[in-house]
Write an enzyme that holds these catalytic residues in place. Structure first.
Site, PDB file in Angstrom:
ATOM      1  N   SER A  22       0.886  -1.202  -0.166  1.00  0.00           N
ATOM      2  CA  SER A  22      -0.099   0.102   0.016  1.00  0.00           C
ATOM      3  C   SER A  22       0.922   1.142   0.064  1.00  0.00           C
ATOM      4  CB  SER A  22      -0.719   0.027   1.322  1.00  0.00           C
ATOM      5  OG  SER A  22      -1.789   1.207   1.161  1.00  0.00           O
ATOM      6  N   PRO A  23       0.483   2.313  -0.716  1.00  0.00           N
ATOM      7  CA  PRO A  23       1.282   3.466  -0.689  1.00  0.00           C
ATOM      8  C   PRO A  23       1.615   4.174   0.673  1.00  0.00           C
ATOM      9  CG  PRO A  23      -0.558   3.703  -2.529  1.00  0.00           C
ATOM     10  CD  PRO A  23      -0.793   2.355  -1.472  1.00  0.00           C
ATOM     11  N   ALA A  59       2.145   8.329  -2.143  1.00  0.00           N
ATOM     12  CA  ALA A  59       1.255   9.445  -2.553  1.00  0.00           C
ATOM     13  C   ALA A  59       2.385  10.401  -3.304  1.00  0.00           C
ATOM     14  CB  ALA A  59       0.751  10.315  -1.696  1.00  0.00           C
ATOM     15  N   GLN A 101       1.161   6.038  -6.939  1.00  0.00           N
ATOM     16  CA  GLN A 101      -0.053   6.705  -6.479  1.00  0.00           C
ATOM     17  C   GLN A 101      -0.049   8.204  -7.052  1.00  0.00           C
ATOM     18  OE1 GLN A 101      -1.189   7.526  -2.344  1.00  0.00           O
ATOM     19  NE2 GLN A 101      -2.882   6.244  -2.638  1.00  0.00           N
ATOM     20  N   TYR A 165      -7.791  14.153   0.927  1.00  0.00           N
ATOM     21  CA  TYR A 165      -6.994  15.025  -0.182  1.00  0.00           C
ATOM     22  C   TYR A 165      -7.804  15.574  -1.128  1.00  0.00           C
ATOM     23  CZ  TYR A 165      -3.494  13.059   2.722  1.00  0.00           C
ATOM     24  OH  TYR A 165      -2.453  12.615   3.669  1.00  0.00           O
ATOM     25  N   ARG A 207      -7.856   4.662  -5.563  1.00  0.00           N
ATOM     26  CA  ARG A 207      -8.077   4.687  -4.145  1.00  0.00           C
ATOM     27  C   ARG A 207      -9.277   5.760  -3.683  1.00  0.00           C
ATOM     28  NH1 ARG A 207      -3.878   3.689   0.725  1.00  0.00           N
ATOM     29  NH2 ARG A 207      -4.541   1.596   0.078  1.00  0.00           N
ATOM     30  N   LEU A 278      -5.375  -2.836   8.605  1.00  0.00           N
ATOM     31  CA  LEU A 278      -5.099  -3.851   9.471  1.00  0.00           C
ATOM     32  C   LEU A 278      -5.461  -5.262   9.061  1.00  0.00           C
ATOM     33  CD1 LEU A 278      -6.471  -1.964  12.838  1.00  0.00           C
ATOM     34  CD2 LEU A 278      -4.064  -2.155  11.971  1.00  0.00           C
ATOM     35  N   ARG A 301       1.148  -1.133   7.249  1.00  0.00           N
ATOM     36  CA  ARG A 301       2.125  -1.225   8.504  1.00  0.00           C
ATOM     37  C   ARG A 301       2.771  -2.554   8.732  1.00  0.00           C
ATOM     38  NH1 ARG A 301      -1.963   2.462   9.414  1.00  0.00           N
ATOM     39  NH2 ARG A 301      -1.451   4.124  10.641  1.00  0.00           N
TER      40      ARG A 301
END
Length: 331
Positions: A22-23, A59, A101, A165, A207, A278, A301
């Site tokens: 994931s970015p 990003a 991304q 964003y 996304r 998660l 993470r």
């Protein structure tokens, strides 16, 4: 047969497995020029060596004022393109697909410039944005960034329309006025323009934030409508995250807490989805796919804690995969 370790084909690109990095913003551009550094090479390259099928760079701003911070990477000039080429080549050399991304921070930019947004209301603690009266320049910036990304060697593009964003600011009723159809118009136009610019072979992901997690905000049902419009505009997969457009949200964070959002979009909009949030265990990730909740699992993470999570997951699931020859003795 593990779905997690089965290939996924999006247009002309086949991912070797369904594990994506994931970015994740690194805030590591010390010269504040948007040029990726040795840190980005090692950070992203390590996840390719570790076995992820798709490695998506953080990003990446399509224009200077679109950075979240002065330490963000960019894709608005040739110097950045040249620096990215070394990174994408390394990712491909080690069997992964490089993705990027494409992003614009909107009102959540925290640099010494005036941010822009469809509203003049600042994000709590942020600078007051200048209200955009037109969006032609924004669309062009995303298109130019997409073309530079292809030149830099990226094979998958993700348009960032989540987390409060700019493109999320357009469609959320918390930061824009008008009907649902009016509010989704700009992110849909950006997606259609990027699709037209890069042609039919390049996978384009988007996304989105599946919900704002507040009353009178963006909802999961709204996300289905948006996903249908993005699919019609040429998006190949909707990466469903959530939140980010208000500081007041009460988010029920827990294992896989955003997976139901991805499942709803996949089922009701009839479009492939990515699940994120998660997801930490091999069995958990496999279940997301076997349940039909998503077509791709994105880890953040957990891949910071363990760049070799895919290799460890394969062991846990009893799947034979080829570790890098330099690490073969460990696997």
């Amino acid at each position: 047969m593990s779905l997690l370790f089965s290939p996924l084909t999006l247009r002309s690109v086949t991912l070797p497995n369904r594990i994506a990095v994931s970015p994740m913003c690194q805030y590591s551009v010390t010269k504040e020029d948007g040029v990726p550094t040795e840190w980005h090479l090692v950070h992203l390259g390590s996840r390719a060596v570790g076995g992820a099928g798709l490695v998506i760079a953080e990003a990446t701003a399509v224009e200077p004022r679109g950075r979240i911070s002065p330490q963000d990477v960019g894709i608005w000039n040739d110097e950045q393109v040249e620096a990215w080429k070394r990174i994408t080549a390394f990712i491909k050399e080690h069997g992964a697909v490089p993705g990027i991304q494409l992003a614009h921070a909107g009102r959540k930019a925290i640099g010494d410039w005036v941010p822009v947004a469809p509203t003049t209301e600042p994000f709590p603690g942020g600078n007051t944005p200048e209200k955009l009266t037109g969006h032609t320049g924004i669309v062009k910036a995303f298109v130019d960034g997409a073309l530079r990304a292809i030149e830099a060697g990226f094979e998958v593009l993700e348009i960032h329309a989540a987390h409060g964003y700019l493109l999320h600011e357009y469609y959320s009723p918390l930061t824009n006025e008008g009907s649902l159809e009016e509010r989704i118009a700009v992110p849909v136009e950006v997606t259609a323009a990027v699709r037209a610019a890069v042609g039919p072979d390049v996978p384009v992901l988007v996304r989105i934030s599946g919900t704002d997690w507040v009353d009178n905000g963006w909802t999961a049902d709204d996300s289905v409508v948006l996903a249908q419009a993005l699919k019609a505009a040429g998006a190949d997969l909707i990466d469903v995250s959530s939140g980010g457009n208000t500081a007041q949200a009460e988010i029920p964070i827990g294992p896989g807490y955003q997976v139901p959002l991805a499942e709803a979009v996949r089922r009701k909009a009839d479009v492939p989805t990515g699940a994120v949030g998660l997801i930490t265990g091999a069995v958990q990730a496999e279940q997301v796919l076997t349940d039909g909740s998503a077509d791709l699992v994105l880890l953040a993470r957990e891949l910071l804690r363990d760049p070799y999570w895919p290799l460890h997951a394969a062991q846990q699931l009893g799947v034979e995969v080829d570790a890098p020859r330099q690490y073969a003795r460990a696997f």
